[in-house]
Scaffold this active site. Structure first.
Site, PDB file in Angstrom:
ATOM      1  NE  ARG A 188     -39.394 -20.226 -62.953  1.00  0.00           N
ATOM      2  CZ  ARG A 188     -39.746 -21.502 -62.693  1.00  0.00           C
ATOM      3  NH1 ARG A 188     -38.884 -22.333 -62.115  1.00  0.00           N
ATOM      4  NH2 ARG A 188     -40.931 -21.954 -63.008  1.00  0.00           N
ATOM      5  CE1 TYR A 233     -26.127   0.912 -56.223  1.00  0.00           C
ATOM      6  CE2 TYR A 233     -27.593  -0.823 -55.470  1.00  0.00           C
ATOM      7  CZ  TYR A 233     -27.333   0.244 -56.299  1.00  0.00           C
ATOM      8  OH  TYR A 233     -28.282   0.641 -57.204  1.00  0.00           O
ATOM      9  CG  ASP A 258     -20.939  -5.665 -55.212  1.00  0.00           C
ATOM     10  OD1 ASP A 258     -20.412  -5.578 -56.344  1.00  0.00           O
ATOM     11  OD2 ASP A 258     -22.027  -5.118 -54.934  1.00  0.00           O
ATOM     12  CE  LYS A 299     -24.827  -0.065 -61.524  1.00  0.00           C
ATOM     13  NZ  LYS A 299     -24.642  -0.406 -60.116  1.00  0.00           N
TER      14      LYS A 299
HETATM   15  C1  LIG Z   1     -25.522  -0.920 -59.054  1.00  0.00           C
HETATM   16  C2  LIG Z   1     -24.908  -1.744 -58.008  1.00  0.00           C
HETATM   17  C3  LIG Z   1     -25.605  -2.815 -57.427  1.00  0.00           C
HETATM   18  C4  LIG Z   1     -27.051  -3.143 -57.804  1.00  0.00           C
HETATM   19  O1  LIG Z   1     -27.136  -3.589 -59.100  1.00  0.00           O
HETATM   20  P1  LIG Z   1     -28.417  -3.371 -60.061  1.00  0.00           P
HETATM   21  O2  LIG Z   1     -27.975  -3.964 -61.344  1.00  0.00           O
HETATM   22  O3  LIG Z   1     -28.659  -1.893 -60.130  1.00  0.00           O
HETATM   23  O4  LIG Z   1     -29.559  -4.079 -59.423  1.00  0.00           O
HETATM   24  C5  LIG Z   1     -24.932  -3.592 -56.502  1.00  0.00           C
HETATM   25  N1  LIG Z   1     -23.666  -3.321 -56.131  1.00  0.00           N
HETATM   26  C6  LIG Z   1     -22.978  -2.288 -56.655  1.00  0.00           C
HETATM   27  C7  LIG Z   1     -21.585  -2.047 -56.222  1.00  0.00           C
HETATM   28  C8  LIG Z   1     -23.572  -1.466 -57.611  1.00  0.00           C
HETATM   29  O5  LIG Z   1     -22.878  -0.451 -58.111  1.00  0.00           O
END
Ligand SMILES: *Cc1c(COP(=O)(O)O)cnc(C)c1O
Length: 378
Positions: free
Chosen positions: A46, A98, A170, A195
């Protein structure tokens, strides 16, 4: 080192013990100590794991920061970053952020006293207006999902510095291949690595890179304390994905450009959202702060019925949540990714029932266009 080279040669390359060219998957939870507290840098996975560390070093290099962190999902990464704040602190966020980010801020972290205000951060004025005496950070998603609005990152940083606030970006949609927020003065950059970074629809993960040693120390404390770490297998998968990130981002953007041209000519398409279009309201800023516009396109076909018809008829666009993978995906944000946002708020933002979002994959673009063409026919 240029970016595509760094994707192959950045971070920790291979295994110095065996000469293995790829970093091994250290599927291990604990490490032998020679004496109490005497070890080779790892005590418990961890706190630190060599495979995860190799990924964290790689993403640190790619984003140009002080230290990288890998989490079990994008939401775990976002939550850990928010755990840097205290009860009573206030964060300003992009309004069409998001859906999961909106949910965690308004349904979970609010209960712990972390306050949030959502504003259209593509307007710097709106950001400045939302600042309160207890504001601690500006959290920006750019481009946004699904309307692909762009925030002027350097402009937001300037406001933040004036008011002694932290900036968080982000960077999921652009990836460090196209956009490097830390170089624009941002303090923390984060990703849903599920993604583009993973890129193959086979792993859920989150990444964070921080700019300063202090933030590195603080976030490592949170990561180790709350424990939402990424496992070694998934860390390895992300490193494998990153090797082709540059190639994939270039291919997806080439395809996206051709698809946008096709959609522009199509009578069934009422509106297109793509930052690469000169008609996009923030096109100039997008061009200035990023080297590419990405592979996400949203377009409005006018009604839920028409959107449903399109979804039913496409062959190569898989109906699915998520984005950023080698295969093209299609979704209706109002009913899927953004269903957790109340309907009136959604419509006020422009996320109508006829809004379709595609994540352009790296298939042959002629097939993709032919597919959309037959699916849009009456
Ligand atoms: C999918 C997404 C998230 C969340 O991520 P997860 O891996 O699904 O927990 C956060 N920000 C954006 C822009 C996303 O597309």
């Amino acid at each position: 080192m240029k970016r595509k080279t760094m994707m192959i040669h950045g971070g920790i390359v291979g295994d110095e013990h065996t000469g293995a060219v790829s970093v091994p998957i250290y599927q291990v939870s604990t490490y032998k100590q020679e004496a109490v507290g005497k070890h080779k840098g790892y005590e418990y996975s961890r706190t630190g794991n060599p495979t995860r560390f190799a990924l964290e070093e790689l993403v640190k290099d790619l984003e140009g920061g002080e230290r990288g962190f890998a989490f079990g999902s994008g939401m775990a990464a976002i939550t850990a970053v928010m755990m840097l704040f205290n009860s009573g602190d206030h964060v300003i966020l992009t309004d069409d952020v998001y859906g999961g980010t909106y949910r965690v801020m308004t349904k979970v972290l609010n209960r712990l006293g972390i306050e949030s205000t959502f504003v259209d951060t593509s307007s710097l004025e709106e950001i400045e207006k939302a600042i309160q005496p207890n504001t601690k950070a500006i959290y920006i998603e750019t481009p946004t999902n699904p309307l692909l609005k762009i925030t002027d990152i350097a402009g937001a940083v300037e406001i933040a510095r004036k008011h002694n606030l932290m900036t968080i970006v982000d960077n999921t949609f652009s990836t460090p291949y196209w956009q490097q927020p830390l170089a624009l003065g941002v303090d923390i950059v984060l990703h849903s690595a599920t993604k583009y970074i993973g890129g193959h629809s086979d792993v859920v993960a989150g990444l964070v890179v921080v700019k300063s040693e202090k933030l590195a120390e603080d976030l490592h404390f949170v990561q180790n304390s709350t424990g939402g770490v990424l496992g070694p297998q998934d860390s390895w998968l992300l490193m494998r994905g990153i090797k082709t990130l540059g190639l994939r981002m270039e291919a997806t953007e080439r395809n996206a450009n051709e698809i946008v041209s096709f959609l522009q000519e199509h009578p069934a398409v009422e509106k297109i959202y793509y930052p690469g279009l000169p008609s996009h309201p923030n096109h100039e800023i997008a061009k200035k702060q990023a080297d590419g516009f990405g592979g996400m396109i949203s377009f409005d076909v006018g009604s839920e019925e028409k959107a449903n018809q399109l979804l039913q008829k496409v062959k190569y666009f898989t109906l699915a949540e998520s984005l950023g993978a080698v295969e093209s995906l299609i979704s209706v944000p109002a009913k899927m990714t953004h269903a957790s946002i109340p309907k009136d708020r959604r419509e006020a933002l422009g996320i109508t029932d006829g809004l379709v979002r595609i994540s352009v994959g790296i298939e042959d673009v002629e097939d993709l266009i032919a597919d959309l063409k037959q699916a849009l026919e009456d």
